[in-house]
Design a protein around this motif. Structure first.
Motif, short mmCIF file in Angstrom:
data_model
loop_
_atom_site.label_atom_id
_atom_site.label_comp_id
_atom_site.label_asym_id
_atom_site.label_seq_id
_atom_site.Cartn_x
_atom_site.Cartn_y
_atom_site.Cartn_z
N MET A 61 0.85 -1.21 0.00
CA MET A 61 0.00 0.00 0.00
C MET A 61 0.88 1.25 0.00
N GLU A 62 0.58 2.11 -0.98
CA GLU A 62 1.33 3.37 -1.09
C GLU A 62 0.71 4.39 -0.13
N HIS A 63 1.51 5.19 0.53
CA HIS A 63 0.96 6.23 1.40
C HIS A 63 1.37 7.61 0.92
N ILE A 64 0.37 8.48 0.73
CA ILE A 64 0.69 9.85 0.31
C ILE A 64 0.22 10.80 1.42
N ASP A 65 1.12 11.66 1.86
CA ASP A 65 0.74 12.70 2.81
C ASP A 65 0.57 13.99 2.01
N ALA A 66 -0.68 14.49 1.94
CA ALA A 66 -0.96 15.62 1.06
C ALA A 66 -0.86 16.96 1.80
N ALA A 103 1.61 8.23 -9.26
CA ALA A 103 1.78 7.04 -8.42
C ALA A 103 1.10 5.83 -9.06
N ILE A 104 -0.09 6.06 -9.66
CA ILE A 104 -0.82 4.96 -10.32
C ILE A 104 -0.02 4.47 -11.53
N GLU A 105 0.50 5.44 -12.28
CA GLU A 105 1.31 5.10 -13.45
C GLU A 105 2.54 4.28 -13.05
N GLU A 112 -3.00 0.22 -4.55
CA GLU A 112 -3.76 0.66 -3.38
C GLU A 112 -3.05 1.86 -2.78
N ILE A 113 -3.81 2.91 -2.53
CA ILE A 113 -3.17 4.13 -2.04
C ILE A 113 -3.94 4.65 -0.82
N GLN A 153 -8.24 4.74 -13.70
CA GLN A 153 -7.55 3.45 -13.61
C GLN A 153 -8.12 2.58 -12.49
N PRO A 154 -8.03 1.26 -12.61
CA PRO A 154 -8.55 0.38 -11.57
C PRO A 154 -7.64 0.39 -10.34
N VAL A 155 -7.88 1.33 -9.46
CA VAL A 155 -7.03 1.51 -8.29
C VAL A 155 -7.94 1.67 -7.07
N LYS A 156 -7.44 1.30 -5.90
CA LYS A 156 -8.22 1.48 -4.67
C LYS A 156 -7.60 2.59 -3.85
N VAL A 157 -8.38 3.61 -3.57
CA VAL A 157 -7.83 4.75 -2.83
C VAL A 157 -8.64 4.97 -1.56
N THR A 158 -7.95 5.20 -0.44
CA THR A 158 -8.65 5.56 0.78
C THR A 158 -8.18 6.94 1.21
#
Ligand code: SF4
Lengths: 433, 241
Positions: free
Chosen positions: B1-6, B21-23, B28-29, B46-51
């Protein structure tokens, strides 16, 4: 006593009597095609000054005058067309399939852009058009995301000149199975489409929506975002244009009150909005006032009919004009004003397969292309006489007003003088506009 | 799982950063500190899961396609507008006009929503766990809107196609023009049961009624321009005779 024969009836013209009789019989207002037949101040109330001793005319037959037009110059991918005459948004629904394909083909013959109008874009229109504009309407009928990425120009529609402030109207007689499929609505119902865009209810939301659209377009077009125009009916032009520019539009399509439509209540067509002549002037003044004239394009429409109208619109400061009814007339429409009935004898404003078959697509396409070519040439001829080597070089100083009314409305000096009425009249007297 | 702090990301850089990041292969992000930015993940296809751990602003997941997005906080106005497919799941409440023009996919809100949810919707499902304010499903052209809590006035005003499922006991008295309140069919109830099971709602399809368009009345809108009294008896009554 002798009877009065053929009396002058003043207010009670045959037209007025017929309207009252219609309402008395039916208990409802009349719906009519083609917009308003009212005579309003228009481009015919201006004259163009030819070059004489103050400047040299350009040779009509031996020297060039460019007609190429760039729309939305601030966009990533501005739209370039070969003549400043575009074909206005007229829906497949109001118009027949043959008519739509013919108009699209005509754009390829002369190198211009066509707008799809309400209710989706026929694949045949997209295939045949030189450049395609896609409208984003409040109804979103027939709209899907992919259309955005195929467009050379986008128009978010706020209103049309023939019935500004009213929702779209398509009579049940014209909603065939095919129309129902492309519009994604049931067949046969009298359709009153959505009056406001559900995804931007106010000017501030619009700023964010446009940012969002642009970001998505940039991604999906590989950095070739087309210009995004606001199509607005001429009303409070100054304020509307300021809001549109603030929202980030690349251009404005301004539609005057004599614009056409497939079906509109008579009162709406005749009494809502203002003519394109004063509206165009107000639009240009506003764009200049806020320093946006060079980056925001202006397209004007609503009763534009020939090369003189085109030349005068450009001289006022528009970048292009859009034709609707005029293109239909070029295909054979006689402006009988009965489009709403869906029984057009010429196969244009109808969905009846037998009637539609009467319109030969290629012949109609050639006629429309011929008409656009000839009207562009007319404008070139006038521009050259005024000493211009580019159509876009026509300027306000090349015009004079023929009537007190047009002089007052436009601030263009009265013919034979360099005088105007000043900055404001009536309510606005003494107030700078 | 990728984690992004915005927390230090500008609004205009946010989506491009996620798309990058998806590219680069993220499937999963998890994103934190979105601090109510606008058009979060709009146009993602894109088929991605984001929370998303907090709340988002206007136009969240506009034009969403294929992706599955869960927002743990609230979302602003117009969330899920023009959605094409995929899922937008909101754990708390929303502003107005969410799901406007949605053409497909599932928009699920566990809390309540404002006015005009599903305005002009054409397809997909919108499920509201709490209440929906006035004009739910106004001018819908398709799709299904399911409201578990109370409905506001004018529900389904001028719908052309589509359905609103409601178990508000007062719903029949809150209808807009051109719609009717009717029984749910067994098939429809079964379809709702499947959706409730999928999204963990404690409800049963058979508790619901359906608001459907009445097409032969189309054109005869509830709010006509002017509706005078044409019957002489009624007029006399009004005059008090
Ligand atoms: S001729 Fe046909 S297209 Fe023209 S106004 Fe009449 S019905 Fe409409």
């Amino acid at each position: 006593m002798a009877k009065i024969v053929n009396p002058e009836k003043g207010t009670w013209s045959n037209q007025v009597i017929s309207e009252i009789q219609y309402k008395a019989e039916n208990g409802k207002y009349r719906i009519r095609g083609c917009g308003s037949p009212r005579r309003v101040p228009n481009f015919d109330d201006l004259m163009i000054l030819p070059g004489q001793l103050t400047r040299m005319p350009i040779d009509t037959y031996r020297e060039s005058c460019s007609t190429r037009t760039v729309l939305g110059p601030a966009a990533e991918n501005p739209l370039v067309i070969e003549t400043p005459v575009m074909i206005a948004g007229m829906s497949f629904g109001a118009l027949s399939k043959h008519a739509k394909i013919a108009l699209a083909k005509a754009t390829s013959l002369v190198g211009t852009v066509i707008s799809n109008g309400e209710g989706g874009c026929l694949p045949e229109e997209m295939e045949n058009s030189y450049r395609q504009s896609i409208q984003i309407l409040a109804s979103r009928m027939g709209f899907h995301k992919d259309l955005l990425f195929k467009a050379d120009m986008l128009e978010i529609l706020f209103g049309i000149g023939a019935k500004p402030g009213l929702a779209g109207h398509l009579m049940g007689a014209k909603i065939t199975e095919e129309i129902s499929k492309i519009r994604q609505i049931p067949a046969g119902i009298d359709l009153h489409s959505h009056p406001r865009s559900g995804d931007s209810f106010g000017a501030d939301d619009l700023v964010v929506k446009i940012e969002q659209l642009r970001e998505m377009l940039h991604k999906n077009t590989g950095g070739h975002t087309p210009p995004i125009f606001a199509k607005i009916a001429a009303a409070r032009v100054r304020e509307d244009i300021k809001i549109a520019v603030k929202a980030g539009f690349d251009g404005i399509i301004l539609d005057g009150c004599t614009a056409g439509t497939g079906a509109a209540p008579v009162m709406a067509a005749d009494h809502l909005g203002i003519p394109i002549l004063p509206a165009a002037v107000q639009a240009v003044r506003t764009l200049e006032e806020i320093g946006a004239k060079d980056r925001v394009s202006l397209i004007v429409s609503g009763g534009v009919k020939d090369g003189a109208d085109l030349a005068k619109a450009l001289a006022i400061g528009a970048d292009a004009i859009a034709i609707g009814t005029a293109a239909m007339v070029a295909m054979g429409c006689r402006v009988c004003m009965n489009c709403q009935a869906g029984r057009c004898a010429f196969g244009i404003g109808t969905q009846d397969p037998e009637l539609v078959a009467k319109l030969d697509i290629d012949e109609a396409a050639h006629k429309v292309a011929n008409y656009i070519k000839a009207m562009t040439e007319e404008a070139v001829l006038l521009a050259k006489a005024a000493g211009k080597t580019k159509l876009q070089n026509l300027e306000r100083e090349d015009l004079r007003s023929l009537t007190l009314e047009s002089c007052a409305m436009t601030g263009i000096p009265l013919a034979g003088s360099d005088l105007v009425f000043g900055e404001g009249f009536g309510f606005a007297a003494g107030k700078s506009l | 799982m990728e984690h992004i702090d915005a927390s230090a990301v500008a609004n205009k850089d946010f989506n491009p950063m996620v798309w990058k990041a998806i590219e680069d292969g993220a499937k999963e992000i998890l994103i934190s500190n979105v601090h109510s930015m606008h058009y979060v993940l709009a146009g993602t296809d894109q088929p991605v899961k984001v929370t998303i751990e907090d709340s988002t602003g206007m136009y969240t997941c506009s034009y969403l396609e294929n992706a599955e997005v869960r927002v743990k906080g609230n979302v602003g106005w117009y969330a899920g507008d023009n959605m094409v497919s995929g899922k937008l799941i909101v754990e708390q409440n929303t502003g107005c006009n969410v799901g406007t023009y949605i053409a497909g996919g599932d928009l699920v809100v566990y809390g309540s929503t404002g006015t005009r949810v599903g305005y002009g919707m054409k397809g997909g499902h919108i499920i509201i766990g709490g209440s929906a304010e006035r004009w739910a499903g106004q001018m819908a052209m398709g799709g299904e809107l399911i409201v578990l809590g109370s409905l506001g006035l004018g529900a389904g005003e001028s719908m052309y196609e589509g359905k609103i499922f409601t178990r508000d006991p007062g719903a029949a008295g809150k209808l807009g023009g051109n719609v009717a309140y009717s029984e749910i069919t067994e098939e429809e109830a079964a379809e709702l049961d499947a959706l409730f099971a999928e999204y963990g709602f404690d409800a049963e399809g058979k508790q619901f009624h359906v608001i459907r368009p009445v097409l032969d009345a189309a054109g005869k809108h509830k709010y006509t321009l002017f509706r005078p009294i044409l019957e002489p008896e009624k007029a006399a009554k009004k005059r008090g005779e």
